[in-house]
Write a protein that holds these residues in place. Structure first.
Motif, mmCIF file in Angstrom:
data_model
loop_
_atom_site.group_PDB
_atom_site.id
_atom_site.type_symbol
_atom_site.label_atom_id
_atom_site.label_comp_id
_atom_site.label_asym_id
_atom_site.label_seq_id
_atom_site.Cartn_x
_atom_site.Cartn_y
_atom_site.Cartn_z
ATOM 1 N N PHE A 1 0.828 -1.215 0.000
ATOM 2 C CA PHE A 1 0.000 0.000 0.000
ATOM 3 C C PHE A 1 0.862 1.263 0.000
ATOM 4 C CE2 PHE A 1 -3.646 -2.674 0.958
ATOM 5 C CZ PHE A 1 -4.703 -1.968 0.415
ATOM 6 N N GLU A 2 1.930 1.264 0.797
ATOM 7 C CA GLU A 2 2.820 2.436 0.816
ATOM 8 C C GLU A 2 3.393 2.684 -0.573
ATOM 9 O OE1 GLU A 2 4.056 4.936 2.989
ATOM 10 O OE2 GLU A 2 2.145 4.355 3.893
ATOM 11 N N MET A 3 3.850 1.607 -1.190
ATOM 12 C CA MET A 3 4.447 1.705 -2.526
ATOM 13 C C MET A 3 3.406 2.186 -3.537
ATOM 14 S SD MET A 3 4.793 -0.131 -5.547
ATOM 15 C CE MET A 3 4.082 -1.696 -5.030
ATOM 16 N N ALA A 4 2.186 1.629 -3.431
ATOM 17 C CA ALA A 4 1.109 2.025 -4.353
ATOM 18 C C ALA A 4 0.792 3.514 -4.196
ATOM 19 C CB ALA A 4 -0.135 1.186 -4.086
ATOM 20 N N ARG A 5 0.781 3.987 -2.967
ATOM 21 C CA ARG A 5 0.516 5.412 -2.722
ATOM 22 C C ARG A 5 1.632 6.249 -3.363
ATOM 23 N NH1 ARG A 5 -0.730 7.290 3.322
ATOM 24 N NH2 ARG A 5 -2.882 7.039 2.621
ATOM 25 N N LYS A 6 2.885 5.862 -3.128
ATOM 26 C CA LYS A 6 4.012 6.623 -3.680
ATOM 27 C C LYS A 6 3.955 6.714 -5.192
ATOM 28 C CE LYS A 6 7.463 5.940 -0.080
ATOM 29 N NZ LYS A 6 8.300 4.822 0.342
ATOM 30 N N LYS A 7 3.555 5.621 -5.854
ATOM 31 C CA LYS A 7 3.543 5.637 -7.316
ATOM 32 C C LYS A 7 2.202 6.122 -7.872
ATOM 33 C CE LYS A 7 3.455 1.658 -9.904
ATOM 34 N NZ LYS A 7 2.167 1.434 -10.559
#
Lengths: 483, 483
Positions: free
Chosen positions: A158-164
């Protein structure tokens, strides 16, 4: 300046690593590299885990390892250095980005553009390798899924998805069959999703996911899965974009991260300067973004995509009517294209982010546990016994030993109930599962369980036992088919 | 005349079944049909397994069930009627044929012709649904693979491959990780392969298989897999040929076989005579071949392929610029094309084979066991305990209880060894695995195991136990990572 560990790898590893570091240098990536000793030749020197103690120490000090492909010697009983690295340093998330890079694939030809990121849990599932033969005929593998392990990897996704700025995040699973293990994974997914209201979060059964990935892969963005299913889906997606030569890989942990090419070492073409550095370069770009070098990553990636769009290719792919370039020439072409934008849509150039080093010394193993909420009671036991008798004969013997505190609830064979009800068509193997529960769900002690074990062992060989727990008033185990 | 049971199913089931039976009748298929009551409306009448007792009796008498899609009522806690049927009658092999049928798929457009048969084991694996929560954090699913169960399905796959003159038969598996369970499956595969020297038999790791299936699906012919992997690969292959509307399914047992369409019941278009009968027709063709009606099957299949090549299509697929036909018109078009041959290569018209009815009455459950060859000895036990202590503290307590006959060999957490050696980076969950072996592999009794259990239970909650067996001088269990 930040320093990372670099292991060049075996076979074509050194030449593609040199090509990638040349590209990084040309783009003024502000990194220093400490080369460490890992790979086949390190096994050959007598280090049974494929790395020198100095290499291990350096990697643990620096926290980031960038590695080329490595070979594990066969027939020596040693474990893969790649797997050992992922396990030793607890890299719990495997991230792989799959995007359309060139026109030489089935999906490019059909005009379907792919840009999927798979996040795979990297520690649990059957990959613990805990297996037993229960009888001469029956093999058992234990599949573990844990709440904190699932939370770690899903939180990362989820963190990665938010960042991208992902538009969608999907949980792939088989919770219609593995209701408790994959059910737990899906439960964690939706629990974490609450903290990311801007992301569209949904889930899909893994077989349906695979069908959709080969018909409409453009519908997916970020997909998170348990270990084996993630392994299968990752390689399926690698196929969609042309194979492992175009598929980067990152292994993310809290303390150490590994960025690597997962293709082979191609010993037949090693040293000839003709290998394709694309997968390792893409892994390097994932690393740059992980470290906060957003501008460098975007510039290099756009140059790579532009270069590939121009039809520039190494010998392993692309338009055969057009002369291929060698490894060095490919790297030079990418460098020459810094600043160019690909037609398929340029990667956004976010500003660099401050680098947060995650490395610190550990005094003891980190414990990852959830807060327990409900009271725990033992209410029974499953006994896995060896027998070639018919179900009614087994039930008769079991019923002799219930000690006035247990009731025999069900007997099943390969998961299908055969007692008290069943079908005569069910084929039997020589291993049964007998469930004993306490009368009225009264709390039991381990002593009660051991007493039942002792009594039953007079009549049967008991291969395996499993406690039946209740948390509060909820049974913490599956019902047998037909129970 | 041979008689079979027919269950028309829910939603679009009745209309597509009528279309298929009309085609069969027009081709003079020498079959009689007894319609039985199964499906959602039978659940609604109060039969909790989705079929009437009369239906079950008829199917068990006739041995062959041809069924349309069925719906299982949601939220009533009842099991899928489709799964219940497969389990109740022990249909151990699921066979699905995937072939290029029309030009409206990604792979057709790329000019890649597909003709793959997947045989999936249908009973074992995690589909037994035996799952437990060991602690609040740790869920366990038991994955069983058996020798006789594997032999049954693999034997079927080879016989089928021989009958269809297959050029290659491939075993898909993950035995590099699940060395004992999938290792057993692969071992059975090569054991049976010896009896079919005319077939090229090989094996492939399942993730690699999925990558190859989306790049070069034309390289495969027959593929046999365990249950979950087979489930995933089947649906992937359905995607390759355009989805479940083009994918037939057969469930093969020794006594009863089920031929069915596995797509949904499409209630939104039910009763409108616009559904696509292709998948059910293909399932019917599989049934005809199974029963020996080889000429009928080839004539109808060639007519179907020819019809599809003409661009005749129902509303769910095909060239949207060309008007679609309804269900009845589609069936009529197939009938009108009897005798026509498709351009993509006609199906060979083998002569009819004598029908061998397999149905007989069973007095008791069939037992499927291998001959045991080596002597069996208990040499230890694995104890799965709950704890939040560090590995050295756990070891200290375990070592107090070895009774002079056991030695503590290893402690691992989620499959990674943490004692006697390990890495401080390994994250711990609250569930450990402690292995006790007898000193010098001396044979142990169940009493020894129970005594150890009793002693350890003073210090720990033991969730689960597992005997360690030796067959002859071979250990029948996996070593821990790093052991």
């Amino acid at each position: 300046m930040m320093k990372i560990a670099v292991a060049k790898g075996d076979g074509i590893g050194p030449e593609i690593m040199d090509a990638v570091l040349t590209i990084f240098k040309a783009n003024n990536v502000n990194l220093e590299y400490e080369v460490v000793e890992m790979g086949k030749w390190v096994f050959d020197k007598g280090h049974s885990n494929g790395m020198t103690p100095e290499a291990q120490q350096t990697i643990e000090n620096l926290g980031i390892l960038f590695k080329g492909p490595m070979e594990t010697p066969k027939g020596k009983g040693v474990k893969s250095v790649n797997v050992t690295a992922r396990k030793t340093w607890n890299t719990y998330a495997n991230k792989r980005v799959f995007q359309t890079l060139h026109g030489d694939t089935v999906f490019s030809k059909a005009g379907i553009l792919i840009d999927i990121t798979i996040v795979r849990e990297n520690i649990e599932d059957t990959y613990g390798g805990i297996e037993h033969m229960l009888t001469h005929d029956v093999a058992l593998s234990r599949r573990f899924i844990t709440r904190p392990g699932s939370m770690q990897v899903i939180k990362y996704a989820f963190e990665m998805a938010r960042k991208k700025n992902a538009k969608r995040i999907t949980c792939g699973h088989k919770s219609n069959i593995m209701k408790i293990t994959d059910g737990l994974f899906v439960e964690c997914f939706y629990e974490i999703a609450k903290d990311y209201p801007e992301l569209k979060a949904d889930d899909v059964i893994v077989d349906d996911l695979c069908m959709k990935l080969v018909t409409r892969p453009d519908l997916f963005d970020v997909v998170v899965l348990t270990n084996l299913q993630g392994d299968i889906v990752s390689d399926l997606c690698a196929g969609l974009v042309g194979g492992l030569g175009f598929a980067p890989s990152a292994n993310i942990g809290d303390h150490i991260c590994i960025f690597e090419a997962v293709h082979g070492t191609a010993p037949d073409i090693a040293g000839k300067n003709i290998a394709n550095p694309t997968a390792l370069l893409l892994s390097g770009l994932t690393m740059l973004r992980h470290l906060g070098f957003m501008e460098n990553a975007a510039t290099i990636e756009n140059a790579l995509l532009y270069t590939l769009e121009q039809g520039i290719h190494t010998g392993d792919f692309g338009d055969k009517t057009k002369k291929s370039v060698n490894t060095t020439e490919f790297a030079d072409a990418v460098i020459a294209n810094f600043g160019k934008m690909p037609k398929q849509g340029a990667k956004p150039t976010w500003p660099n982010k401050p680098v947060t080093p995650t490395v610190f010394k550990l005094e003891k193993n980190p414990l990852i546990v959830s807060k327990e909420m409900e009271e725990e009671t033992i209410v029974g036991v499953d006994m896995f016994i060896e027998s070639i008798e018919q179900p009614t004969e087994i039930a008769e013997k079991c019923l002799k030993h219930t000690l006035g505190i247990f009731k025999l609830v069900t007997i099943s064979n390969r998961g299908t109930q055969v007692w008290p009800k069943g079908s005569v068509f069910t084929n039997l193997v020589n291993q049964y599962f007998c469930r004993f529960e306490s009368i009225g769900d009264a709390p039991l002690s381990q002593t009660d369980i051991i007493e039942l074990y002792k009594r039953l062992s007079a009549d049967f060989k008991i291969n395996s036992t499993e406690l039946l727990n209740m948390w509060g008033d909820k049974k913490a185990y599956s019902l047998a088919q037909g129970q």
